[in-house]
Scaffold this motif. Structure first.
Motif, short mmCIF file in Angstrom:
data_model
loop_
_atom_site.label_atom_id
_atom_site.label_comp_id
_atom_site.label_asym_id
_atom_site.label_seq_id
_atom_site.Cartn_x
_atom_site.Cartn_y
_atom_site.Cartn_z
N GLN A 1 0.83 -1.21 0.00
CA GLN A 1 0.00 0.00 0.00
C GLN A 1 0.86 1.25 0.00
N MET B 1 2.21 1.68 -3.38
CA MET B 1 1.17 2.11 -4.32
C MET B 1 0.91 3.61 -4.22
N GLN B 2 1.26 4.20 -3.09
CA GLN B 2 1.08 5.65 -2.92
C GLN B 2 2.29 6.42 -3.42
N ARG C 1 4.09 3.41 -8.33
CA ARG C 1 2.83 2.66 -8.31
C ARG C 1 2.65 1.76 -9.53
N ASP C 2 2.78 2.32 -10.73
CA ASP C 2 2.52 1.54 -11.94
C ASP C 2 3.46 0.35 -12.05
N GLU D 1 2.58 -2.27 -9.31
CA GLU D 1 1.37 -3.01 -9.63
C GLU D 1 1.65 -4.05 -10.72
#
Length: 190
Positions: free
Chosen positions: A92, A95-96, A100-101, A104
């Motif tokens: 998490q 992801m912030q 992020r990309d 993921e």
């Protein structure tokens, strides 16, 4: 020694992200916290995304070993969910970040690899073509990512039911009723 330093850098990165609440993990933060030179960092990792990749790959390797050692594939899947939940704060936080990309994409690729190993170990989807199997694996990987993205305390309380349901979906013991003509043409997991 090299693997030890990689592990030290990785553990420090996790600590910085979780304990220190760093907004963005930087090489500068890492070399200061590890008391190493930038050259040492770059000797082990090309950049921060490479560090994330290494952390995820090691986690997936561990999950795969645990799954293969498990007598019960459903228990192996449960271990996956437990490890994924323990890594959730790190993921998490990542992801912030500006990564992020890439993070993921790495998660999706590594979950795909884990499920590919499960399918191979359990001899699932033998009637599928490779293209069909790849689609099934993508589907399962994205479904798991979706579950993990929206994981809640209630899900934690229902972990065993969720694991059992996901396992049944993977092995084909839980599916909607299809007309006979359609179901006989579709590939099956077992």
């Amino acid at each position: 020694m090299s693997a030890d330093m990689k592990d030290t850098i990785a553990r420090t990165a996790i600590r910085l992200l979780l304990e220190k609440r760093e907004k963005k993990l930087t090489v500068t933060n890492l070399v200061e916290a590890c008391q190493i030179t930038r050259q040492t960092f770059y000797y082990h990792f090309a950049d921060i995304p490479a560090l994330f990749r290494w952390i995820l790959e090691k986690g997936i390797e561990r999950l795969t070993r645990e799954f293969q050692a498990s007598e019960d594939p459903e228990q192996g899947l449960r271990s996956f969910f437990l490890v994924a939940q323990s890594m959730a704060p790190l993921v998490q936080k990542g992801m912030q970040s500006s990564y992020r990309d890439e993070l993921e994409q790495l998660l999706a690729q590594n979950i795909y690899r884990l499920f590919d190993n499960i399918v191979e170990q359990e001899n699932l989807y033998q009637s599928c073509t490779r293209a069909e199997l790849q689609l099934v694996l993508r589907y399962h990987s994205q479904a798991i990512l979706g579950l993990l993205r929206q994981w809640s305390p209630r899900d934690q309380d229902n972990l065993d039911l969720i694991v059992h349901t996901v396992y049944r979906l993977m092995i084909g013991n839980l599916s909607p009723h299809l007309p006979a003509a359609v179901s006989s043409a579709a590939c099956s997991p077992g």
